[in-house]
Design an enzyme around this catalytic site. Structure first.
Site, PDB file in Angstrom:
ATOM      1  N   LYS A  53       0.676  -1.553   0.049  1.00 39.30           N
ATOM      2  CA  LYS A  53       0.062  -0.003   0.053  1.00 39.30           C
ATOM      3  C   LYS A  53       0.867   1.591   0.052  1.00 39.30           C
ATOM      4  O   LYS A  53       1.621   1.370   1.265  1.00 39.30           O
ATOM      5  CB  LYS A  53      -0.655  -0.117   1.127  1.00 39.30           C
ATOM      6  N   SER A  55       0.996   6.054  -1.240  1.00 38.97           N
ATOM      7  CA  SER A  55       0.379   6.731  -1.543  1.00 38.97           C
ATOM      8  C   SER A  55       0.636   6.810  -3.272  1.00 38.97           C
ATOM      9  O   SER A  55       1.169   6.382  -3.908  1.00 38.97           O
ATOM     10  CB  SER A  55       0.874   8.286  -1.153  1.00 38.97           C
ATOM     11  N   THR A 108      -0.204  11.901  -1.651  1.00 42.17           N
ATOM     12  CA  THR A 108      -1.570  12.382  -2.090  1.00 42.17           C
ATOM     13  C   THR A 108      -1.922  13.692  -1.854  1.00 42.17           C
ATOM     14  O   THR A 108      -2.192  14.870  -1.706  1.00 42.17           O
ATOM     15  CB  THR A 108      -2.785  12.041  -2.732  1.00 42.17           C
ATOM     16  N   ALA A 109      -1.562  13.807  -0.021  1.00 46.15           N
ATOM     17  CA  ALA A 109      -2.093  14.856   1.006  1.00 46.15           C
ATOM     18  C   ALA A 109      -1.412  15.996   0.148  1.00 46.15           C
ATOM     19  O   ALA A 109      -1.484  17.258   0.386  1.00 46.15           O
ATOM     20  CB  ALA A 109      -1.756  14.325   2.214  1.00 46.15           C
ATOM     21  N   HIS A 152      -6.128  10.438   7.478  1.00 47.23           N
ATOM     22  CA  HIS A 152      -6.359   9.496   8.813  1.00 47.23           C
ATOM     23  C   HIS A 152      -7.030  10.134   9.981  1.00 47.23           C
ATOM     24  O   HIS A 152      -8.225  10.875   9.415  1.00 47.23           O
ATOM     25  CB  HIS A 152      -5.276   8.637   8.952  1.00 47.23           C
TER      26      HIS A 152
END
Length: 276
Positions: A53, A55, A108-109, A152
């Site tokens: 997993k 980003s 991505t943030a 989150h």
């Protein structure tokens, strides 16, 4: 099979069934639990895990070795990163020349924040400071950082730190593009049976939905003292129809994010054909 994902409730909820041998025909997993910034680095390592997993922001750097899988990740609406301050202001101009903490420069943030700031912060922000996401809100609260970009469960808990919302990156992205927000991608080595892996992940997602209580102990064990109601809200927000299948809208969102980021020089250019 070696796999790496975060200990966050959405990931442990999704992978619980496979990790615990509940998916017929799926191989046993050797799991590494790590923050997204670490898994981003693992994907670029010479001998990285088979499945990870990461980003979506890290995807352009690893597409030669890894393929994007159509399921298991985090993409949705109303779940974007938040920019928090202590000022109580909703004027983006307060960030001009200020120090901003972010969870990763390959997140991505961070891409969303940079795209938003380019349009909304006169003269640009000042220093960008990378720190683990759980340290960001205390740093803003204590004044060592002027603003924080959070992800989150911080979406649900930031008021308890005395912080206020300056901007919601997800709302901005959705209003600007009409598309959902691509957050976390599941990738697998191109040399593996990608169709089979996607099938095992999708089966694990479907098992989680069919037996939501089965993963409760596992999820809370890895959630590090997170309130059970917060963990449940976290899962409900980040595990959705796009987790089962990206679909055309999901792929359009990923393409839009990476195309815009490449135009700003934030990531290498990506051939959209490599995303499928």
């Amino acid at each position: 099979m070696r796999i790496a994902f975060s200990p966050c409730p959405n990931d442990t909820f999704v992978f619980h069934a496979w990790v615990h041998g509940l998916i017929p025909g799926a191989p046993k997993l050797d799991v590494t639990y790590a923050d997204i910034d670490i898994t981003n680095g693992l994907a670029a390592a010479p001998n990285g895990p088979d499945v990870l997993k990461i980003s979506y922001a890290a995807l352009p750097w690893v597409l030669n070795e890894y393929a994007l899988l159509p399921c298991g990740g985090a993409l949705g609406r109303g779940c974007g990163p938040l920019v928090l301050t202590k000022t109580g202001s909703n004027d983006p101009g307060v960030l001009s020349g200020r120090r901003v903490a972010v969870p990763s420069e390959r997140s991505t943030a961070y891409l969303l924040f940079r795209l938003w700031a380019a349009r909304n912060v006169p003269g640009g922000v000042g220093d960008i400071v990378v720190m683990p996401f759980h340290e960001i809100m205390p740093a803003v609260r204590d004044g060592s950082i002027d603003a924080g970009l959070v992800i989150h469960e911080a979406r649900f808990t930031y008021p308890s730190y005395g912080l206020t919302l300056l901007a919601d990156m997800g709302s901005w992205w959705e209003e600007d593009t009409g598309l959902p927000i691509p957050l976390g991608a599941i990738i697998a080595r191109r040399s593996l049976d990608l169709k089979a892996i996607a099938g095992w992940i999708r089966a694990s997602v479907e098992y989680a939905w069919a037996h939501p209580e089965a993963s409760r102990e596992y999820v809370l064990h890895h959630a590090q003292e997170m309130d059970p109601d917060v963990a449940k809200a976290h899962i409900n927000l980040y595990v959705n129809e796009f987790t089962a299948d990206l679909g055309e809208e999901g792929y359009a969102a990923v393409t839009a994010l990476l195309t815009r980021a490449a135009a700003e020089g934030l990531v290498p250019e990506v051939d959209p054909a490599k995303l499928r």
